[in-house]
Each structure stands twice: as structure tokens, then as C-alpha cells.
Design an enzyme around this catalytic site. Structure first.
Site, PDB file in Angstrom:
ATOM      1  N   HIS A  72       0.921  -1.079  -0.069  1.00  0.00           N
ATOM      2  CA  HIS A  72      -0.054   0.657   0.046  1.00  0.00           C
ATOM      3  C   HIS A  72       0.873   1.479  -0.301  1.00  0.00           C
ATOM      4  CE1 HIS A  72       0.606   1.093   4.248  1.00  0.00           C
ATOM      5  NE2 HIS A  72       0.295  -0.866   4.342  1.00  0.00           N
ATOM      6  N   ASP A  74       0.267   4.551   0.755  1.00  0.00           N
ATOM      7  CA  ASP A  74       0.073   5.299   2.135  1.00  0.00           C
ATOM      8  C   ASP A  74       1.025   4.911   3.166  1.00  0.00           C
ATOM      9  OD1 ASP A  74      -2.118   3.112   2.445  1.00  0.00           O
ATOM     10  OD2 ASP A  74      -3.005   3.820   3.894  1.00  0.00           O
ATOM     11  N   ASP A 111       6.853   0.400   6.722  1.00  0.00           N
ATOM     12  CA  ASP A 111       5.148   0.487   6.347  1.00  0.00           C
ATOM     13  C   ASP A 111       4.118   1.639   5.991  1.00  0.00           C
ATOM     14  OD1 ASP A 111       2.432  -1.023   7.285  1.00  0.00           O
ATOM     15  OD2 ASP A 111       2.356  -0.426   8.717  1.00  0.00           O
ATOM     16  N   GLU A 141      -4.377   1.747   3.339  1.00  0.00           N
ATOM     17  CA  GLU A 141      -4.667   0.724   3.788  1.00  0.00           C
ATOM     18  C   GLU A 141      -4.784   0.594   5.428  1.00  0.00           C
ATOM     19  OE1 GLU A 141      -3.326  -2.572   6.382  1.00  0.00           O
ATOM     20  OE2 GLU A 141      -2.183  -0.293   5.819  1.00  0.00           O
ATOM     21  N   GLU A 142      -4.163   2.060   5.863  1.00  0.00           N
ATOM     22  CA  GLU A 142      -3.872   2.839   7.373  1.00  0.00           C
ATOM     23  C   GLU A 142      -5.178   2.664   8.577  1.00  0.00           C
ATOM     24  OE1 GLU A 142      -1.139   1.615   8.668  1.00  0.00           O
ATOM     25  OE2 GLU A 142       0.208   1.266   7.378  1.00  0.00           O
ATOM     26  N   ASP A 165       3.475  -7.079   3.162  1.00  0.00           N
ATOM     27  CA  ASP A 165       3.178  -5.852   4.465  1.00  0.00           C
ATOM     28  C   ASP A 165       3.583  -6.293   5.693  1.00  0.00           C
ATOM     29  OD1 ASP A 165       2.107  -3.558   5.756  1.00  0.00           O
ATOM     30  OD2 ASP A 165       0.700  -3.921   5.012  1.00  0.00           O
ATOM     31  N   HIS A 454       3.681   2.769  13.314  1.00  0.00           N
ATOM     32  CA  HIS A 454       3.614   4.069  13.182  1.00  0.00           C
ATOM     33  C   HIS A 454       3.617   4.645  14.603  1.00  0.00           C
ATOM     34  CE1 HIS A 454      -0.124   0.570  11.800  1.00  0.00           C
ATOM     35  NE2 HIS A 454       0.732   0.642  10.458  1.00  0.00           N
TER      36      HIS A 454
END
Length: 481
Positions: A72, A74, A111, A141-142, A165, A454
Site C-alpha cells: 500500500h 499510504d 510500512d 490501508e492504514e 506488508d 506507526h
């Protein structure tokens, strides 16, 4: 560092110069489309800004089945307190620290930008032998796998999907949790701050935070939980009223910093400080083995406030936040050590005449997922709140007889002389959604070592990237016609 890995990191650095915050992907979408066009690859996109780039087979692989390399575009945008980094325009600044790649004061975005970088490196490597493959790059995705959910039949042709991922080299992921978000809107009312009161801002900070799927069972504390406990304790001992409360940044991040503003009777200011220090001491004891940097700061807020919650709204707000579940709700009975169901008290804030609370539930058992969401809805209903349960995304059920899994296992053993670890995870992956759209898709997920996703501490272990690249190239070769 090998030349191949250096090329991957160079592509990743170029990618990280382009803003790619979730649901703000227009600039990175344009960059990716131009990359495909500039390098002569057929490329398509859809209304959700998902991208499919087609890379033809090299000689000798014309009859091999087509692969799909998926990631992904994002990223979760987190930065350290006090940073002036603007994710809408500033590039992510790479820093190499020994064998680790990290970023300066921000999340790194490995990520899942590193998946795109690996796929692009494979597409450009003229010496690499490989079957035809599609590079499927999804959006948002996030924030809820929205791009994957928007995929339409026919957008992807391949039936063998390599999701890049995952975040532990040597581990093949063959299943993941499903999930959904629950949003609470609690109406509140205000009254004027009485004479003789002063506003004080309390900040819970210094926590590790992390990924609400990967790290939810590590006993990392949520600042949203702690600030709720702190406010409740202070209000029970000090003549004060709740003016504001807020914390958290993303549904899939464990909150690291939260704030509350109280209107405190001037005569009770010293007592407030005493209570805060007592609570801080207790919190530090509770979290001495994990969140060692925890601290509570008090200061005069930079914003001028004129009102605070009424006594009834204050009680409803504090009690609602205290009653919200957070963390592991149930462990799996089928797979030892696997979290079955969890909830993340992700974001909370007073905005206008409402308390807004966003929570993220995950589970590998969809009935238990719905139970947890309904339980939150029931608790909120007792407080008079309105609840939205966003559309859920499905779990990815493991298929231990998967031909792709068997091939990957054989290639890994042949390449490294040892067995890979095969597991299901509590985090959400797009494989569950993609598999529900493209019937018969054989899927696996793997990737290099990435820690503290994150969060501003996110880092990628460079030697593990080399191992993943080696495995990927050997997997390609195994498909020779």
C-alpha cells in the site's frame, strides 16, 4: 550492503520525498503513475486511486503463472512532540544508524513503502529472471483498508499474491484478523468557567505507542487510558471542572500523548499538583517494565478557554472514557500465543458540542469481533451517546495446504538451510479483503524486520532486507517454465 539493497533504499528514499499520508494520496499516486510511464510499464488505476503496474516475464518464464506483488502507498504519519515536520509537504529524512534505517523525528513509512521499493527494484533489474508480475499498490490501508475494499473484479489478473506488508524476516504470514472501527458521539453541554478559577493543561506523554495489532499484547500503555484515569482521580480530590480532553492520532496506533485541560479553583492549584504527582508515581510503578519514559506534565494552556462541561456532561464524559475497553479482550484457543480479539481506544477529543471517540476492534473470529463492537455500543448507549460501526473487513483464514505456502517453504529451506516460521497474526492485512474479491487467490505475506511501526521510533533492519530480497529472487526463479 549489496548493490541490490542500495537500489531498493534509493528508490525508497525517492518515494519518501512525496507526501503519502492516508487518504491524502493524490501526490504519491501521481508520482507512482509517472514512474510507471517513464519506465515503459503498462499501468492502470481506479476511482480509489489503486494502481496496477504490469511487468512482462523475462525469457524462459513465458508459461509461468502470473504473480501479484502487493503493498500500500499510504503511511501512518507520526512525529515526536515538538517537531515542526509537515507531512503534507516535507520529505521523510532517512537516517542510517548501524544496521538500522530510521527517520529524523518521524515515522519512517517502511510500512509499507519498502514493498513498493522492492517491487520497483525487481521491475527495473535487467539481470533478474522472473515471471510476469503485477504490482498492485492500494490506498488508505492504514485507515481501514479502503483501497483494497474498492477493488473490482478484473483489475488484477494474477492468482498468486505476494503481500510484502509483514514485519519479521523469516516469518510467512498465512492469516490475519478482521476488524472494524466504532465511533462514539456523546452530546455534551457547557457552562461558563466560574470566577476564581485558572485553566491548567495536564499532558500524559513519553509512552512507546505502536501498532494496535502488532503491539497490543506487549503491555504498552495507552495515553488515552491514562489521561482518563488521571482526570477521574483529580476531579475526585480537587475543586475543578473538565474543560477539554484529547489524545491519539490514528485508529491503528496506540495513543502516545494525551491532554486534558481543567478549570481549577485557584486555592486548589497546589493540591492539583500534589495529586498529579501522586498519580504519576503510581503510573510509573505500573509501567516500570515497558513504558519507562512515562511522565505527566502540567502547564498553562496556550489556548484561552471560557467554558467547561456541566457537572452532568463531565460525569458522562469521564465515566464513558473510563468504561471503554482497551487492549487484549481474548486470546485464541486455536493458536497458542495469538491474540483473538482486541480493542484500541485510539482517538478521543471534545469538538463542539460532542465528545468524539474512535476505537478499533480486531478479531480472527468475526462473531467475537461483532460482540466486542456491540458491547462498546451498549456501554456508549447507557451514556446517551450515538454510535457508528464502520463497515468491517474480513479475517484471512489460514490455508495450510496452500501450494504457494509449500513453494515458499521449499525455496526458503533451499536458500537458507532452515525452516521458516509460519503464523497467523492479529494485525490486519489486505489479503483478507483481496481474497474475498478475487476468488481462488493464493496468498502469502512476508517482509523485512520493521520495528515500532506507526511511531516516530519506526525502523527497518537493513540486513533483513537483503535476506528478503534474496528469497524473493529465488522464489521468482522457481517459476521457470
Amino acid at each position: 550492503m549489496t548493490e541490490a539493497v542500495q537500489r531498493i533504499l534509493d528508490i525508497f528514499e525517492e518515494l519518501n520525498k512525496v507526501p503519502r499520508q492516508s487518504e491524502q494520496e493524490e501526490k504519491i499516486h501521481k508520482w507512482l503513475m509517472e514512474w510507471a510511464e517513464d519506465n515503459g510499464f503498462a499501468c492502470s488505476t481506479d476511482e480509489a486511486l489503486n494502481i496496477n503496474i504490469k511487468v512482462p516475464a523475462t525469457p524462459g518464464f513465458e508459461k509461468a503463472p502470473g504473480l501479484v506483488i502487493q503493498g500500500h502507498m499510504d503511511m501512518v504519519c507520526e512525529k515526536v512532540d515538538g517537531s515542526d515536520h509537515d507531512f503534507s509537504k516535507d520529505p521523510i529524512k532517512h537516517v542510517i544508524d548501524g544496521e538500522w534505517l530510521t527517520a529524523e523525528d518521524t515515522s519512517l513509512g517502511a510500512d509499507n513503502g519498502i514493498a513498493i521499493a522492492m517491487a520497483f527494484a525487481a521491475a527495473l533489474d535487467k539481470d533478474l529472471e522472473h515471471p510476469a508480475f503485477e504490482i498492485l499498490i492500494t490506498t488508505a490501508e492504514e485507515t481501514g483498508l479502503y483501497g483494497a475494499n474498492a477493488l473490482k473484479p478484473g483489475f488484477v489478473e494474477g492468482k498468486i499474491l505476494l503481500n510484502l506488508d509483514s514485519e519479521d524476516e523469516g516469518i510467512f504470514t498465512v492469516g490475519c484478523a478482521g476488524g472494524n472501527n466504532t465511533i462514539i458521539h456523546l452530546p455534551v453541554e457547557y457552562r461558563n468557567i466560574p470566577e476564581g478559577h485558572k485553566t491548567v493543561q495536564m499532558t500524559v506523554t513519553g509512552l512507546l505507542g505502536g501498532h494496535s495489532g502488532v503491539d497490543i499484547n506487549t503491555n504498552r500503555e495507552s495515553s488515552n487510558v491514562l489521561i482518563s484515569r488521571l482526570v477521574s482521580q483529580v476531579l475526585s480530590q480537587v475543586d475543578a471542572g473538565l474543560v477539554d480532553i484529547y489524545g491519539g492520532t490514528a485508529h491503528n496506533s496506540i495513543a502516545r500523548t494525551s491532554d486534558a485541560v481543567l478549570a481549577v479553583k485557584v486555592a486548589d492549584l497546589d493540591k492539583l499538583e500534589t495529586v498529579v504527582r501522586e498519580v504519576e508515581a503510581r503510573f510509573k510503578v505500573e509501567n516500570s517494565l515497558v513504558d519507562k519514559g512515562l511522565e505527566i506534565k502540567t502547564a498553562t494552556p496556550s489556548v484561552t478557554y471560557s467554558r467547561m462541561l456541566t457537572a452532568e456532561s463531565q460525569a458522562k464524559t469521564v465515566n464513558l472514557l473510563l468504561s471503554m475497553p482497551h487492549g487484549v479482550q481474548r486470546m485464541s484457543a486455536a493458536i497458542e500465543g495469538l491474540v483473538q480479539t482486541s480493542n484500541n481506544l485510539a482517538i478521543m477529543k471534545l469538538e463542539g458540542d460532542n465528545l468524539y471517540v474512535l476505537q478499533s476492534q480486531r478479531s480472527s473470529v468475526m462473531s467475537d469481533l461483532m460482540y466486542t463492537s456491540r458491547k462498546i455500543e451498549a456501554i456508549a448507549g447507557l451514556a446517551g451517546a450515538r454510535v457508528e460501526i464502520e463497515e468491517k473487513y474480513p479475517a484471512w483464514m489460514p490455508d495450510m495446504d496452500s501450494p504457494l505456502l509449500q513453494k515458499c517453504r521449499e525455496v526458503y529451506i533451499k536458500t537458507f538451510g532452515k525452516e521458516p516460521v509460519i503464523e497467523a497474526i492479529h494485525a490486519g492485512l489486505e489479503c483478507g479483503v483481496i481474497g474475498s474479491i478475487y476468488e481462488g487467490m493464493d496468498m502469502i505475506s512476508f517482509g523485512p524486520d520493521i520495528q515500532d511501526c506507526h511511531s516516530p521510533d519506526e525502523k527497518l533492519r537493513i540486513p533483513s532486507l537483503e535476506l528478503v530480497w534474496l528469497f524473493l529472487t529465488e522464489l521468482f526463479k522457481s517459476y521457470r517454465s
